[in-house]
Design an enzyme around this catalytic site. Structure first.
Site, short mmCIF file in Angstrom:
data_model
loop_
_atom_site.label_atom_id
_atom_site.label_comp_id
_atom_site.label_asym_id
_atom_site.label_seq_id
_atom_site.Cartn_x
_atom_site.Cartn_y
_atom_site.Cartn_z
N CYS A 1 -0.79 -4.04 15.27
CA CYS A 1 -0.58 -3.57 13.90
C CYS A 1 -1.04 -4.58 12.85
CB CYS A 1 0.90 -3.27 13.72
SG CYS A 1 1.33 -2.81 12.04
N CYS B 1 -1.60 2.09 7.65
CA CYS B 1 -1.16 1.26 6.53
C CYS B 1 -1.22 -0.22 6.91
CB CYS B 1 0.28 1.58 6.17
SG CYS B 1 0.41 2.85 4.93
N CYS C 1 2.87 8.30 1.97
CA CYS C 1 3.35 7.29 2.91
C CYS C 1 3.64 6.02 2.11
CB CYS C 1 2.25 7.05 3.95
SG CYS C 1 2.58 5.68 5.04
N GLY D 1 5.71 -2.56 6.75
CA GLY D 1 7.09 -3.03 6.89
C GLY D 1 7.94 -2.20 7.82
N GLU D 2 9.08 -2.76 8.20
CA GLU D 2 10.03 -2.05 9.06
C GLU D 2 11.15 -1.55 8.14
OE1 GLU D 2 10.66 -0.80 12.21
OE2 GLU D 2 12.48 -0.27 11.13
N SER E 1 8.69 4.81 16.61
CA SER E 1 7.39 4.31 17.07
C SER E 1 7.59 3.82 18.49
CB SER E 1 6.92 3.16 16.17
OG SER E 1 6.62 3.66 14.91
N LEU E 2 7.30 4.69 19.43
CA LEU E 2 7.62 4.39 20.82
C LEU E 2 6.48 3.60 21.48
CD1 LEU E 2 10.05 5.05 22.66
CD2 LEU E 2 8.64 6.88 23.62
N HIS E 3 5.31 4.24 21.53
CA HIS E 3 4.07 3.62 22.02
C HIS E 3 4.11 3.14 23.46
CE1 HIS E 3 3.51 4.08 17.85
NE2 HIS E 3 3.80 2.87 17.46
N ASN F 1 -6.17 3.35 15.62
CA ASN F 1 -7.17 2.96 14.62
C ASN F 1 -7.49 1.49 14.78
OD1 ASN F 1 -7.77 5.19 12.81
ND2 ASN F 1 -5.61 5.10 12.24
N GLU G 1 0.81 -1.22 0.00
CA GLU G 1 0.00 0.00 0.00
C GLU G 1 0.84 1.26 0.00
OE1 GLU G 1 -3.02 -1.90 3.29
OE2 GLU G 1 -2.48 0.20 3.43
N CYS H 1 4.30 -6.33 16.02
CA CYS H 1 3.71 -5.50 17.08
C CYS H 1 2.24 -5.92 17.23
CB CYS H 1 3.82 -4.03 16.73
SG CYS H 1 5.53 -3.53 16.48
N CYS I 1 5.41 -7.70 7.64
CA CYS I 1 6.42 -7.22 8.57
C CYS I 1 6.73 -8.33 9.57
CB CYS I 1 5.94 -5.99 9.31
SG CYS I 1 7.18 -5.34 10.45
N1 SAH Z 1 7.55 -0.33 10.98
C1 SAH Z 1 7.69 1.06 11.12
C2 SAH Z 1 6.94 1.86 10.07
C3 SAH Z 1 5.58 1.40 9.69
S1 SAH Z 1 4.29 1.53 10.87
C4 SAH Z 1 7.29 1.50 12.50
O1 SAH Z 1 6.73 0.69 13.22
O2 SAH Z 1 7.56 2.64 12.84
C5 SAH Z 1 3.88 3.27 10.83
C6 SAH Z 1 3.23 3.74 12.11
O3 SAH Z 1 1.86 3.31 12.20
C7 SAH Z 1 3.93 3.22 13.35
O4 SAH Z 1 4.11 4.23 14.29
C8 SAH Z 1 2.93 2.20 13.83
O5 SAH Z 1 3.13 1.92 15.17
C9 SAH Z 1 1.62 2.86 13.51
N2 SAH Z 1 0.46 1.97 13.56
C10 SAH Z 1 0.41 0.65 13.31
N3 SAH Z 1 -0.85 0.20 13.50
C11 SAH Z 1 -1.59 1.25 13.90
C12 SAH Z 1 -2.97 1.41 14.24
N4 SAH Z 1 -3.80 0.39 14.20
N5 SAH Z 1 -3.40 2.65 14.60
C13 SAH Z 1 -2.56 3.71 14.61
N6 SAH Z 1 -1.25 3.61 14.26
C14 SAH Z 1 -0.77 2.40 13.93
FE1 SF4 Z 2 6.02 -3.83 11.76
FE2 SF4 Z 2 5.89 -1.19 12.32
FE3 SF4 Z 2 3.66 -2.74 12.32
FE4 SF4 Z 2 5.47 -3.06 14.23
S1 SF4 Z 2 4.23 -1.20 13.83
S2 SF4 Z 2 4.45 -4.72 13.08
S3 SF4 Z 2 7.37 -2.72 13.11
S4 SF4 Z 2 4.95 -2.26 10.54
#
Ligand code: SAH
Ligand code: SF4
Length: 385
Positions: A138, A362, A124, A188-189, A243-245, A319, A103, A135, A131
């Site tokens: 995700c 994404c 984006c 993806g990462e 992406s700290l979270h 989301n 995407e 996480c 990936c």
């Molecule tokens: N893998 C990389 C880049 C792709 S994810 C990373 O993790 O940073 C891009 C961003 O979208 C990250 O910050 C990820 O944590 C966030 N993301 C993933 N799923 C999500 C969701 N359901 N709602 C909001 N953000 C989300």
């Molecule tokens: Fe991969 Fe980023 Fe999603 Fe974690 S948040 S599963 S590193 S795409």
């Protein structure tokens, strides 16, 4: 010896033209006894006109076009689906040569709330199919990892969008640039596909290529420490988002398996190294997930980390992802969390738009499409707008 006994010739896999740097073209054309200006003609066709076939390069001699076609591919992304409208967020699903799906999401710089056309966009892009980092919240990680994208597949996400007449609300001009900002936050990462990504970014950043300034390119990582340090040592001033979270190991361990390999203390030191080499180019992304990381104590810990790293903090209400139980906190809880960061004088931004389907992170369009494909083959693209 008859022909059947001859070993089958192994053809070298051809490089795609959009994965080649100008210096490499120059070396190749010198070996072919072609003048330098022929290289610039090829680059103009690739990145200004964004042609899809060698035959469209009409000012090149036929013999040279043939030679290029024999040595290089021009793999174009095929659009499998598209969601959203041209003046709001638009999500594109691409089918790659091996039928894998990825995407890209096109976001207007100023969301055109009243239907005004916006010609400045952020794109984006994805860097992998699936990936491997898994996480828990995700969609991209849900179906596991399939493969890295090649440099040309990353570059083509930009070119394919700029070819789209509807992206800018009108037919594209030969030299129009639809995309001013690039965020590497798709599926993806990115830092796990380091070499292909850096090659793609150099092509997209170059004046002869995509022409997108390095400071307008943001890479997002879940926290791959060695690669963050490596990126800090590169000459380009790319922006970095973490992406700290979770601002403690306890929270991060629970939702991001990568934290067990690179715990917060190590990640923080790598971020400090990046900040010291690049200046204040760091953003901490923090998805707000109800009952998981939205307690006000979590906000205090986050503020501490933000201050230490002199980073900007982006709060993103979660989301929902089909099949996962997580949800975002109430708006009041979101504002309270933001309030704690503000009281600690950490620059923080809360994304306040409502959770439109199309704003979903994404990975979700692909996940839905692949699940549909499994149940009803042949449906992809039928819902394209
Ligand atoms: N893998 C990389 C880049 C792709 S994810 C990373 O993790 O940073 C891009 C961003 O979208 C990250 O910050 C990820 O944590 C966030 N993301 C993933 N799923 C999500 C969701 N359901 N709602 C909001 N953000 C989300
Ligand atoms: Fe991969 Fe980023 Fe999603 Fe974690 S948040 S599963 S590193 S795409």
């Amino acid at each position: 010896m008859n022909n059947a006994a001859l070993p089958t010739p192994i053809l070298p896999t051809r490089t795609d033209a959009r994965a080649v740097l100008r210096a490499e073209w120059l070396a190749l054309f010198a070996a072919w006894k072609q003048p330098v200006w022929r290289v610039d003609q090829v680059l103009q066709w690739l990145y200004q006109q964004r042609v899809e076939q060698w035959d469209q390069m009409t000012n090149l001699p036929l013999a040279l076009r043939r030679q290029l076609a024999e040595t290089h591919t021009l793999r174009n992304l095929q659009q499998a689906a598209c969601q959203g409208s041209r003046d709001t967020t638009q999500k594109f699903l691409w089918r790659l040569a091996d039928d894998a799906l990825v995407e890209s999401v096109l976001i207007p710089a100023n969301p055109a709330l009243y239907g005004d056309a916006s010609d400045r966009h952020t794109l984006c892009v994805s860097t992998q199919v699936g990936c491997a980092y898994g996480c828990k919240f995700c969609a991209s990680g849900l179906e596991g990892f399939r493969r890295n994208l090649t440099a040309d597949e990353i570059v083509e996400q930009v070119l394919a969008i700029e070819r789209q007449p509807k992206a800018a609300g009108e037919a594209p001009l030969a030299d129009s640039r639809v995309i001013q900002n690039l965020v590497i936050m798709g599926m993806g990462e990115p830092l796990a596909n380091y070499d292909h990504l850096m090659r793609a970014l150099r092509i997209l950043n170059a004046p002869w290529g995509g022409g997108i300034g390095a400071r307008k390119i943001t890479l997002s990582t879940s926290g791959l420490v060695p690669q963050i340090r490596r990126l800090a040592d590169e000459p380009e001033q790319f922006r970095l988002a973490i992406s700290l979270h979770g601002a403690t190991d306890e929270v991060r361990d629970r939702i991001m398996p990568v934290n067990r390999k690179y715990p917060l203390a190590e990640l923080t030191r790598a971020c400090e190294y990046y900040r010291d080499k690049k200046g204040r180019m760091l953003t901490l992304e923090y998805i707000l997930i109800a009952g998981v990381n939205d307690h006000l104590d979590n906000a205090t810990a986050l503020a501490g980390l933000g201050r230490r790293l002199q980073a900007k903090i982006n709060l993103i209400p979660y989301n929902r992802v089909e099949g996962l139980a997580w949800d975002r906190p109430s708006e009041t809880a979101q504002e309270k969390f933001l309030g704690v960061l503000e009281r600690h004088q950490v620059p923080a931004f809360l994304r306040r738009e409502k959770g439109h389907d199309i704003d979903a992170a994404c990975g979700q369009l692909r996940l839905r499409t692949e699940r549909e494909l499994r149940t009803q083959p042949g449906t992809v693209g039928s819902g394209a707008s």
